[in-house]
Design a protein around this motif. Sequence first.
Motif: not given
Length: 154
Positions: A38-39, A27-33, A51-60
């Motif tokens: 990280d989250a 598999e690929q290790w993409t920036p989103m993955r 919770d994870i989607a919210e953390a990624v949304s804030k970071a991105e």
Amino acid sequence: MAAHPHVLHEGESLAEAAAATLKAAGEQWTPMRAAVFDAISGFERPASAYDIAEAVSKAEGRRVAANSVYRILDLFTASNLVRRVESANAYVANAHPGCLHDCIFLVCDTCGQATHLDDDRLTGSVRSVASKTGFAPTRPVIEVHGTCAECGED
């Protein structure tokens, strides 16, 4: 599952081990993955996809949908990068993604902390008992609910 030394990773080492494990699985290790990993590895307790989607949304700096996170979590679970706490519908990063073990979680009903243990003898016994009935176990999940030592001190 044979006994072997565990290499527990944390921080950057954990992210590198996760990326290497995913790449070894083809598999690929993409920036989103990477952002999702990280989250999830940043949470002290099991985290839901929301919770994870919210953390990624804030970071991105942009909205990331929970269904996108769920797809990545499914891949991460299948690749042994994260473990799912079934009773909480939440996820934790696997500190040793290169090791395959069945899951045993000690889940604190007070604070929500989930401690992951490996005991191949116990889960092997569960698999054996299931097999003797003609059942073909694919993934034993053992969760013990109670109170952690920290909450028990109160």
